[in-house]
Enzyme design. Sequence first.
Site, mmCIF file in Angstrom:
data_model
loop_
_atom_site.group_PDB
_atom_site.id
_atom_site.type_symbol
_atom_site.label_atom_id
_atom_site.label_comp_id
_atom_site.label_asym_id
_atom_site.label_seq_id
_atom_site.Cartn_x
_atom_site.Cartn_y
_atom_site.Cartn_z
ATOM 1 N N ARG A 73 35.953 36.015 29.387
ATOM 2 C CA ARG A 73 35.212 35.417 30.504
ATOM 3 C C ARG A 73 33.721 35.476 30.181
ATOM 4 N NH1 ARG A 73 36.612 38.746 35.361
ATOM 5 N NH2 ARG A 73 38.602 37.666 35.195
ATOM 6 N N CYS A 427 44.478 31.438 41.570
ATOM 7 C CA CYS A 427 44.147 32.190 40.359
ATOM 8 C C CYS A 427 45.089 31.761 39.233
ATOM 9 C CB CYS A 427 44.265 33.686 40.624
ATOM 10 S SG CYS A 427 45.967 34.246 40.875
ATOM 11 N N CYS A 433 48.537 36.862 33.086
ATOM 12 C CA CYS A 433 47.931 37.963 33.828
ATOM 13 C C CYS A 433 48.935 39.098 34.002
ATOM 14 C CB CYS A 433 47.435 37.491 35.188
ATOM 15 S SG CYS A 433 46.696 38.826 36.171
ATOM 16 N N CYS A 476 41.711 37.340 43.533
ATOM 17 C CA CYS A 476 40.768 36.581 42.706
ATOM 18 C C CYS A 476 40.415 35.225 43.311
ATOM 19 C CB CYS A 476 41.336 36.398 41.303
ATOM 20 S SG CYS A 476 41.425 37.929 40.356
#
Length: 565
Positions: A73, A427, A433, A476
């Site tokens: 990120r 998200c 994830c 998120c």
Amino acid sequence: MSEKLPEAEVIKRESNYLRGTILEGLADRTTGALPEDDTKLTKFHGSYQQDNREVRDERRRQKLEPLYQFMVRLRLPGGVLTTDQWLGLDRIADECADSTLRLTTRQTFQFHGVFKEQMQPFMQKIHALGLDSRGACGDVNRNVISNVNPHQSQLHGEIHQLSLDISERLRWRSAAYAEIWLGEECVEKLGEEEEPFYGHKYLPRKFKIALAVPPENDCDVFANDIGLIAIVEDGQVAGFNIVVGGGMGLTYGDPATYPRLATMAGYVPKAQVVDACEAICAIQRDFGDRTNRAHARFKYTIDDYGMEWFRERFAEYHGQAFERPRSFSLSHNGDRFGWVEGEDGNQHLTLLIPTGRVADTDNGLLRTALRKIAEVHAGTFRITCNQNLVIANVAPENKAAVDAVVEEYKLDAGNRSSPLRQNSMACVALPTCALAMAEAERFLPEFVTRIEQAMAGEGLEPEAINLRVTGCPNGCARPYLGEIGLTGKAPGKYNLYLGADFSGQRMNRLYRENIDTDTILEELKPLFRAYRQEREAGEAFGDFMVRTGIVESERTPAMLHQPLK
């Protein structure tokens, strides 16, 4: 309260300012993973180690380790980048990642599918573009987000500059980033503190800051540890109302954890706002709970000590007390699509980027189209906090060239989708994830279609309703601010939350727990019917739910854990 420190707290304290053994782990080609302790440290460098969960079983049968890869990120305060930077990131997506770019709810990029041997080349390539990933994750101040308001070009410039200034002030300083990723030599500087603000402990948990310019609240300013609400006088930013202690996320089954909207603290003049943010962050550094990670966010510090205590500490750390807050009004937290002319005569085009994923697929060549726009556009790109994109500062003579690409590739400027779809976000969740319990990004498009069909069946147009979906309860996509919010509970099962407002100033509450998509739709249909029959003029769906008593107006932590039905 136990004084034993959690593992993550010990690891960062003993990491030699975030170095750990990351360099040695990157050099180890016998595995695609880094040592577990180092994966806690790479978060500070903007990266999470992940694996493709959909191929775990097959690889296990083949006696192979999981298909390890990294999400990276970027730190991109205010979400603004040049066209050259966009084109560079587009190339990096092919050279080092999975050939997609992901726009996030924190106004930056995520790259997925970066394998370990590509991590250093990736970091060096973004560095060459004038970008970095330092502090995009980890127990430090994260990416500073801000209002994207193409109507007011001068104000946006002021707000963006402040987001840069705050980000730079609270950036971690250790040379570890340059040594590990850029190949710089480790040179000890005697007498110099590597982390003059954070020290070797850094913060107890992540810390988030947002800037909003009323009446827009596209950054969901109350969902942040520090929310800065601009007070504009005579066309200039005079100062900011500061709200503190916001944060999404809870842990299922633990009522001591809860999402929280920030509380009004007071007002500071514009010239003091960067110093004020540093003072508030320092209070959390010194008083936040380091013994319990689930209780370590600033929202719990505020609730544990109280606002009077906080204001006293602020006056002590900042050297001046808060002034009385100024009046303001926030109207909505979505994006405004299509062309808008700014004060300087330049044009700004906001495009819908479904779930923030920039990719070429069978459904459209979005990545190719945006690359072509970057090649003919001389202005900037602005990522919104709702995963969309503004083609900013288009000179009048260049508007036709941008329009031609938009039309050729059928890009959505708010004219090819319903208001419901335009106000929906999710998200990433599965398959990468590690925290995801259910689908989100891949689930959302079809789920929106089914809601549109359910609304039509009840005689409603698919109008603007804030819809937020996450694969877990960590928040998120800010699901607790959705008029309809879903958080993943198990494969195909979600918690359903209802009753937020349309401006990001009231959270929803838990309505039904652990239900499948069909049940969610069956719950919503009679509510849509009542909304069509009984709503007042201009009344948003969440406000209707509260006015008619379907859900309460107050919000308590227990309401986020105990279903209404």
